[in-house]
Design an enzyme around this catalytic site. Sequence first.
Site, short mmCIF file in Angstrom:
data_model
loop_
_atom_site.label_atom_id
_atom_site.label_comp_id
_atom_site.label_asym_id
_atom_site.label_seq_id
_atom_site.Cartn_x
_atom_site.Cartn_y
_atom_site.Cartn_z
N HIS A 172 -2.14 8.51 5.77
CA HIS A 172 -2.49 7.28 5.25
C HIS A 172 -3.99 7.02 5.47
CE1 HIS A 172 -2.04 3.43 3.02
NE2 HIS A 172 -2.02 2.43 4.44
N CYS A 204 0.79 -1.19 0.00
CA CYS A 204 -0.07 -0.16 0.04
C CYS A 204 0.92 1.35 -0.02
CB CYS A 204 -1.05 -0.09 1.30
SG CYS A 204 -1.95 -1.43 1.18
N HIS A 214 -9.51 2.42 0.18
CA HIS A 214 -8.19 2.16 0.04
C HIS A 214 -7.96 1.43 -1.20
CE1 HIS A 214 -4.17 1.30 0.83
NE2 HIS A 214 -4.43 0.72 2.02
#
Lengths: 364, 399
Positions: free
Chosen positions: B294, B161, B327
């Site tokens: 994030h 990620c 996400h």
Amino acid sequence: MRRVAVQGIGVVGGFGCGVDALARALTEGHVPVSRVASIPSDGTVSLPALLADTAPLEKFFSKRAIRRIDHFSRLSLLGACLALTDAGLFDSGLERMGVIVASGYGAMQTTFDFLDTVIDDGDICASPTHFSGSVHNAAAAHIAMQLKATGPNLTVSQFEMSFASAMLTARLWLQEGRVDRVLLGAVDEYCGVLGYCRERFFGTGPDEIMKPFDFTRHSAIVGEGAAFFVLSAVEEDTCYGTIIDAGLGNLSGDTPALPEETIFFLGADGHGRCGIHYKTIVPDGASVAAYAPLYGSLPTGQAFDLAIAALSVRDGRIPASPGGAMVAGQWKVAANEKPDGRALCCLKTDSSGGFGYITIKEAA
Amino acid sequence: MSRSAPVAVTGAGCICAAGATLPGCVESMFGGSRQPLPPVRFSTGHSVKYPVFEVPEEFFPPELPEDERLSRTSRLAIAATMEALGDAGLDLVQLRSMRVGVCIGTTVGSAMNNEEFYREYRRGGRPDMSPIERFLRSNPAASVARHFGLTGPVQTVVNACASGTDAIGVAASWIRGGLCDIALAGGADELCRVTYNGFISLMISSNEPVRPFDLDRKGLNLGEGAAVMVLETDNVVEGRKRKKRSWVLGYGSSCDAYHLTAPKPDGAGLRQAIREAMDAGGCKPDEIAFVNAHGTGTPDNDRVEGRVIAEILPDIPFLSTKGFTGHTLGAAGAIEAAFTVACLEAGRVPASIGFETTDPEVSARPVTETTTVNGGVAISQSLAFGGNNAVIVLGKGER
């Protein structure tokens, strides 16, 4: 760009484990070939393969510490430990070391293990362990965790160009002073699906001998393994030579400007469609070598060629190329000759005209 | 070669559930709209329908129709690149006359995981090879390079990620190191059953719209999308007399070396990456206008990240934009970097949607309404599986 020294090498593959095993295979000119079924449930179609054993990893870690680590990450971890040991840095302070791992396909078997849990028991029973292990950067993460390497950590995946691409970034990290060392490695594993794909694309292969210089036929034997390097910006403490150049591009643009008096270590691994592009880059009459018969055909095979080139610098001798004579005859095959200060260029091409090269030379 | 040399950004493009273009995404975020829904493109056996942020087909440019030979991830990357190149005022003739590199982060885009193919293979059949051929044609960086006829270096970053953030940091390094004149850098990822099932198996997916940093957060919503930025050498951008949209001022990264899927509780790795990025960018905390965090909405991520922000960047506005996008995995860092550039230009950030109640364990509150920000420097950061942390410092340009 600044030169980068190779301080240590760690290799594991079908030839065995460590630089001594690789040197032995180079001397003998062949390695034992296994056979694997292309569909596990159907043993009637089998393929030759060069497979790697990761049991030596237990010399570095307890069984308990590595019990949940899959084959892909074990290969990587073993390569990393061997390289650090070779450099005299295992268990040293690694805070200022970066880790870069290149892989053409990633942890394929673990990806399919994850799918097995979904197919066998339904979506609700998907395995979290296999899912987390299937992520491409799992190998680099295991290296960092086991070695306590907290510096920059990168994984790249560019099929046959993976290792050359990773090398670009490794050199820049050292040049920028981000880190003092880079542990740069390449890894790819065999799995049954890969065997099936190879059989479908290329057939089972007529024999168990790779002919890397014969670009008219397919003779690739699948391989797996890992090749790792400790790279440093400090040039003086190396017996393996220094990386003087690396690049990546496509033949639809410019061809690379390579130094004269170069010996080419071709990544030719029995894939005719990839091999034909070497003729565009390598000048007529050049000295060439190819060693894929010792490590097999895998996307990151170029890393093994760099290991062999570094051993050639160390030993002052270009090993004989296994796998038969030149077919086309436009180059001369380097065999048991001295580098004599010439650059050794590890060159890889792919089927779409992509090329990646890494050039190593005796330290100045 | 100086690590502190800023790298010019002359264009940006983005496609995700929040919008078909970067301006479209920004408009919907400031409008406070989001629409997480159960997945449409695939079905699953879960009784609970975990919401996701899918990109509608009509978001793709008409000149980029579905192509069974190319992955959705690569289509997303190409779509974002088309917008970024237009934004940078670059046409193909100009582009092909220069050394242009492509560096794209992804997760799904590099995985050989076609479930239908594998089911047939497991049954002992001889499945058709077209899914494999598509996989081999769809390396994201190579796909972008091939689509636009580019012949410079290519690198697909697969740092889970954090991939999108790392890709921009790596590409900036390529520019500073003279590897190319222009670098197209970003991230792309598609939704698929594998990641959907995988994140549910880890028990970090939420069955409600994601609530980053909220006391009652229950996990993440997956999304898909891509963002690409155009990075140029000073010589090229000055020769083109083009205004710089932003600057990549600094990049830092680290590894927790702690756990495969959980961040280190003390946040040491993230702290190290932030400090490296700020040092490289020559920035002090009081120069930072805001942090695009994030902020996945998982209990672990937000606890660690919130604490680190509160500790080393206290009183600086921060937000998570994942409430608008989900996400997007390997694309997330790039999408958030593009949003950061747009918010620096706008001089304001949208509310961190989904947040209501402060978590006492986090002790930091993201912005809860559209907030004016002061200053010309902002941070975009990513945390990832494998313990990867990646941070970029972006500066306001001339637009």
